[in-house]
Design a protein around this motif. Structure first.
Motif, PDB file in Angstrom:
ATOM      1  N   SER A  15     -25.006  67.281  71.691  1.00 16.81           N
ATOM      2  CA  SER A  15     -24.822  65.932  71.141  1.00 16.81           C
ATOM      3  C   SER A  15     -23.481  65.812  70.427  1.00 16.81           C
ATOM      4  O   SER A  15     -22.822  64.768  70.500  1.00 16.81           O
ATOM      5  CB  SER A  15     -25.969  65.561  70.201  1.00 16.81           C
ATOM      6  OG  SER A  15     -25.885  66.257  68.978  1.00 16.81           O
ATOM      7  N   LEU A  18     -20.763  65.544  73.124  1.00 16.91           N
ATOM      8  CA  LEU A  18     -20.785  64.211  73.729  1.00 16.91           C
ATOM      9  C   LEU A  18     -20.193  63.178  72.784  1.00 16.91           C
ATOM     10  O   LEU A  18     -19.442  62.294  73.202  1.00 16.91           O
ATOM     11  CB  LEU A  18     -22.218  63.816  74.095  1.00 16.91           C
ATOM     12  CG  LEU A  18     -22.821  64.508  75.300  1.00 16.91           C
ATOM     13  CD1 LEU A  18     -24.301  64.152  75.440  1.00 16.91           C
ATOM     14  CD2 LEU A  18     -22.060  64.150  76.565  1.00 16.91           C
ATOM     15  N   VAL A  22     -16.763  62.177  74.442  1.00 21.06           N
ATOM     16  CA  VAL A  22     -17.092  61.038  75.290  1.00 21.06           C
ATOM     17  C   VAL A  22     -17.107  59.755  74.465  1.00 21.06           C
ATOM     18  O   VAL A  22     -16.342  58.832  74.730  1.00 21.06           O
ATOM     19  CB  VAL A  22     -18.450  61.243  76.014  1.00 21.06           C
ATOM     20  CG1 VAL A  22     -18.826  60.006  76.807  1.00 21.06           C
ATOM     21  CG2 VAL A  22     -18.406  62.473  76.914  1.00 21.06           C
ATOM     22  N   ALA A  23     -17.980  59.716  73.451  1.00 17.76           N
ATOM     23  CA  ALA A  23     -18.191  58.465  72.705  1.00 17.76           C
ATOM     24  C   ALA A  23     -16.971  58.043  71.890  1.00 17.76           C
ATOM     25  O   ALA A  23     -16.595  56.869  71.890  1.00 17.76           O
ATOM     26  CB  ALA A  23     -19.410  58.606  71.806  1.00 17.76           C
ATOM     27  N   ILE A  26     -14.069  56.734  74.067  1.00 18.79           N
ATOM     28  CA  ILE A  26     -14.406  55.408  74.582  1.00 18.79           C
ATOM     29  C   ILE A  26     -14.254  54.364  73.474  1.00 18.79           C
ATOM     30  O   ILE A  26     -13.752  53.267  73.707  1.00 18.79           O
ATOM     31  CB  ILE A  26     -15.833  55.389  75.173  1.00 18.79           C
ATOM     32  CG1 ILE A  26     -15.853  56.177  76.488  1.00 18.79           C
ATOM     33  CG2 ILE A  26     -16.325  53.960  75.391  1.00 18.79           C
ATOM     34  CD1 ILE A  26     -17.226  56.379  77.074  1.00 18.79           C
ATOM     35  N   LYS A  27     -14.664  54.720  72.269  1.00 15.22           N
ATOM     36  CA  LYS A  27     -14.545  53.790  71.144  1.00 15.22           C
ATOM     37  C   LYS A  27     -13.084  53.417  70.892  1.00 15.22           C
ATOM     38  O   LYS A  27     -12.762  52.244  70.714  1.00 15.22           O
ATOM     39  CB  LYS A  27     -15.144  54.412  69.885  1.00 15.22           C
ATOM     40  CG  LYS A  27     -14.979  53.555  68.647  1.00 15.22           C
ATOM     41  CD  LYS A  27     -15.514  54.258  67.417  1.00 15.22           C
ATOM     42  CE  LYS A  27     -15.233  53.425  66.178  1.00 15.22           C
ATOM     43  NZ  LYS A  27     -15.694  54.086  64.967  1.00 15.22           N
ATOM     44  N   ASP A  32     -15.193  50.069  72.775  1.00 12.91           N
ATOM     45  CA  ASP A  32     -16.646  49.935  72.939  1.00 12.91           C
ATOM     46  C   ASP A  32     -17.350  50.901  71.982  1.00 12.91           C
ATOM     47  O   ASP A  32     -17.324  52.114  72.174  1.00 12.91           O
ATOM     48  CB  ASP A  32     -17.023  50.242  74.385  1.00 12.91           C
ATOM     49  CG  ASP A  32     -18.495  50.029  74.672  1.00 12.91           C
ATOM     50  OD1 ASP A  32     -19.240  49.609  73.775  1.00 12.91           O
ATOM     51  OD2 ASP A  32     -18.892  50.296  75.820  1.00 12.91           O
ATOM     52  N   SER A  34     -20.597  51.062  71.421  1.00 10.88           N
ATOM     53  CA  SER A  34     -22.006  51.256  71.746  1.00 10.88           C
ATOM     54  C   SER A  34     -22.366  52.733  71.965  1.00 10.88           C
ATOM     55  O   SER A  34     -23.466  53.162  71.622  1.00 10.88           O
ATOM     56  CB  SER A  34     -22.397  50.434  72.966  1.00 10.88           C
ATOM     57  OG  SER A  34     -21.699  50.863  74.107  1.00 10.88           O
ATOM     58  N   TYR A  35     -21.446  53.512  72.511  1.00 12.69           N
ATOM     59  CA  TYR A  35     -21.746  54.928  72.751  1.00 12.69           C
ATOM     60  C   TYR A  35     -21.824  55.708  71.443  1.00 12.69           C
ATOM     61  O   TYR A  35     -22.654  56.604  71.293  1.00 12.69           O
ATOM     62  CB  TYR A  35     -20.708  55.557  73.685  1.00 12.69           C
ATOM     63  CG  TYR A  35     -20.807  55.057  75.097  1.00 12.69           C
ATOM     64  CD1 TYR A  35     -21.736  55.578  75.975  1.00 12.69           C
ATOM     65  CD2 TYR A  35     -19.979  54.035  75.546  1.00 12.69           C
ATOM     66  CE1 TYR A  35     -21.846  55.099  77.269  1.00 12.69           C
ATOM     67  CE2 TYR A  35     -20.076  53.548  76.832  1.00 12.69           C
ATOM     68  CZ  TYR A  35     -21.019  54.086  77.697  1.00 12.69           C
ATOM     69  OH  TYR A  35     -21.129  53.611  78.977  1.00 12.69           O
ATOM     70  N   MET A  38     -25.106  54.811  69.974  1.00  8.81           N
ATOM     71  CA  MET A  38     -26.206  55.399  70.738  1.00  8.81           C
ATOM     72  C   MET A  38     -26.339  56.902  70.475  1.00  8.81           C
ATOM     73  O   MET A  38     -27.446  57.425  70.384  1.00  8.81           O
ATOM     74  CB  MET A  38     -25.980  55.150  72.231  1.00  8.81           C
ATOM     75  CG  MET A  38     -27.061  55.673  73.124  1.00  8.81           C
ATOM     76  SD  MET A  38     -26.849  55.250  74.873  1.00  8.81           S
ATOM     77  CE  MET A  38     -25.108  55.346  75.147  1.00  8.81           C
ATOM     78  N   LEU A  39     -25.225  57.612  70.352  1.00 10.52           N
ATOM     79  CA  LEU A  39     -25.254  59.064  70.169  1.00 10.52           C
ATOM     80  C   LEU A  39     -25.223  59.497  68.709  1.00 10.52           C
ATOM     81  O   LEU A  39     -25.591  60.629  68.396  1.00 10.52           O
ATOM     82  CB  LEU A  39     -24.070  59.699  70.904  1.00 10.52           C
ATOM     83  CG  LEU A  39     -24.108  59.632  72.422  1.00 10.52           C
ATOM     84  CD1 LEU A  39     -22.779  60.088  73.001  1.00 10.52           C
ATOM     85  CD2 LEU A  39     -25.234  60.478  72.954  1.00 10.52           C
TER      86      LEU A  39
END
Length: 91
Positions: A15, A18, A22-23, A26-27, A32, A34-35, A38-39
Motif C-alpha cells: 500500500s 502504491l 502511483v497515487a 497521479i495527484k 486527480d 481520488s487515488y 482511495m489508498l
C-alpha cells in the motif's frame, strides 16, 4: 501472531509503494486526488496495525529496543517492510 504480522507487513509495504509511486504522481501530474483518497485510508490503517503488532511481537521475538526501532522505522522507508520480513522472519 508472526504470520498475521507478516501479512500486515506485506500489505502495508504494498500500500505504501502504491501510494508513493502511483497515487502521488497521479495527484501532482494529473491533478486527480481520488487515488490518494482511495489508498490513503487503508494504508493508514495498515501502518497503525503494523506498529501495534510490532510492539506486541517484541516480547515473543525477544527483540531489544534497537531491533524494535529498526522494525518500526522500516515502515516509513520504501521497501522497508520487505527487508524486515526477509531479515527477521525468513530463515
Amino acid at each position: 501472531m508472526k504470520n498475521i504480522f507478516r501479512i500486515i507487513s506485506f500489505l502495508e509495504g504494498v500500500s505504501y509503494l502504491l501510494l508513493l509511486f502511483v497515487a502521488v504522481p497521479i495527484k501532482y501530474f494529473q491533478g486527480d486526488t481520488s487515488y490518494v483518497k482511495m489508498l490513503g485510508m487503508p494504508h493508514g490503517v495498515l501502518f497503525m496495525l503494523y506498529l501495534v503488532l510490532a510492539v506486541v511481537l517484541k516480547k515473543e521475538m525477544k527483540w531489544n529496543a534497537r531491533k524494535l526501532g529498526i522494525v518500526c522505522m522500516a515502515s516509513v522507508i520504501p521497501f522497508g517492510t520487505f527487508y524486515v520480513d526477509k531479515k527477521y522472519f525468513q530463515k
